[in-house]
Design a protein around this motif. Structure first.
Motif, PDB file in Angstrom:
ATOM      1  N   PRO A 126       9.842  -7.781   3.281  1.00 18.55           N
ATOM      2  CA  PRO A 126      10.622  -8.265   2.126  1.00 18.55           C
ATOM      3  C   PRO A 126      10.218  -9.666   1.672  1.00 18.55           C
ATOM      4  O   PRO A 126      10.196  -9.949   0.482  1.00 18.55           O
ATOM      5  N   ARG A 180       5.218 -11.968  -3.728  1.00 17.02           N
ATOM      6  CA  ARG A 180       4.338 -11.291  -4.681  1.00 17.02           C
ATOM      7  C   ARG A 180       5.026 -11.114  -6.034  1.00 17.02           C
ATOM      8  O   ARG A 180       4.406 -11.250  -7.075  1.00 17.02           O
ATOM      9  N   THR A 181       6.345 -10.847  -6.026  1.00 18.10           N
ATOM     10  CA  THR A 181       7.099 -10.710  -7.269  1.00 18.10           C
ATOM     11  C   THR A 181       7.105 -12.017  -8.041  1.00 18.10           C
ATOM     12  O   THR A 181       6.839 -12.044  -9.242  1.00 18.10           O
ATOM     13  N   HIS A 236       7.222 -11.054   1.868  1.00 18.47           N
ATOM     14  CA  HIS A 236       5.963 -10.941   1.133  1.00 18.47           C
ATOM     15  C   HIS A 236       6.171 -10.272  -0.225  1.00 18.47           C
ATOM     16  O   HIS A 236       5.509 -10.602  -1.200  1.00 18.47           O
ATOM     17  N   ARG A 237       7.108  -9.321  -0.292  1.00 17.12           N
ATOM     18  CA  ARG A 237       7.407  -8.672  -1.572  1.00 17.12           C
ATOM     19  C   ARG A 237       7.957  -9.682  -2.559  1.00 17.12           C
ATOM     20  O   ARG A 237       7.551  -9.718  -3.723  1.00 17.12           O
ATOM     21  N   TRP A 263       3.230  -2.805  -3.475  1.00 16.12           N
ATOM     22  CA  TRP A 263       4.030  -3.116  -2.295  1.00 16.12           C
ATOM     23  C   TRP A 263       3.278  -2.897  -0.989  1.00 16.12           C
ATOM     24  O   TRP A 263       3.860  -2.914   0.078  1.00 16.12           O
ATOM     25  N   THR A 264       1.988  -2.678  -1.051  1.00 19.36           N
ATOM     26  CA  THR A 264       1.195  -2.547   0.169  1.00 19.36           C
ATOM     27  C   THR A 264       0.055  -3.551   0.118  1.00 19.36           C
ATOM     28  O   THR A 264      -0.385  -3.973  -0.954  1.00 19.36           O
ATOM     29  N   MET A 294      10.096  -5.101 -11.375  1.00 23.62           N
ATOM     30  CA  MET A 294       9.162  -4.535 -10.416  1.00 23.62           C
ATOM     31  C   MET A 294       8.320  -3.454 -11.078  1.00 23.62           C
ATOM     32  O   MET A 294       7.109  -3.392 -10.876  1.00 23.62           O
ATOM     33  N   GLU A 297       2.701  -1.445   4.503  1.00 30.25           N
ATOM     34  CA  GLU A 297       3.817  -1.873   3.660  1.00 30.25           C
ATOM     35  C   GLU A 297       4.122  -3.349   3.904  1.00 30.25           C
ATOM     36  O   GLU A 297       4.097  -3.829   5.028  1.00 30.25           O
ATOM     37  N   LEU A 298       4.423  -4.070   2.817  1.00 34.39           N
ATOM     38  CA  LEU A 298       4.719  -5.498   2.919  1.00 34.39           C
ATOM     39  C   LEU A 298       6.159  -5.738   3.353  1.00 34.39           C
ATOM     40  O   LEU A 298       7.052  -4.951   3.049  1.00 34.39           O
TER      41      LEU A 298
END
Length: 75
Positions: A56, A62-63, A58-59, A46-47, A39, A53-54
């Motif tokens: 989990p 994105r990761t 979406h996080r 993370w936004t 990360m 804020e995104l």
């Protein structure tokens, strides 16, 4: 149950001696540590564009996208 737990303390492949926690817990700890390092390495934002804020899900998406981008950039 106690015997199984004892056996699991001896199955951690990164150490020749027994460890104080069962191997699956230690592997989960290593995976979480590596994820944290990724990360920060990829500097994942993370936004969203509006500053919200995104979630989990979406996080994670994105990761995974950031890792795919990094791999495709190497090729």
């Amino acid at each position: 149950m106690q015997e199984m737990t004892n056996f699991l303390c001896h199955t951690f492949l990164r150490c020749i001696r027994s460890i104080s926690v069962v191997a699956p817990v230690q592997y989960a700890h290593l995976a979480a540590f590596r994820m944290k390092e990724h990360m920060f390495t990829f500097k994942i934002k993370w936004t969203d564009d509006k500053g919200h804020e995104l979630s989990p899900q979406h996080r994670l998406r994105r990761t995974l996208q950031s890792e795919e981008d990094a791999v495709s950039a190497e090729v």
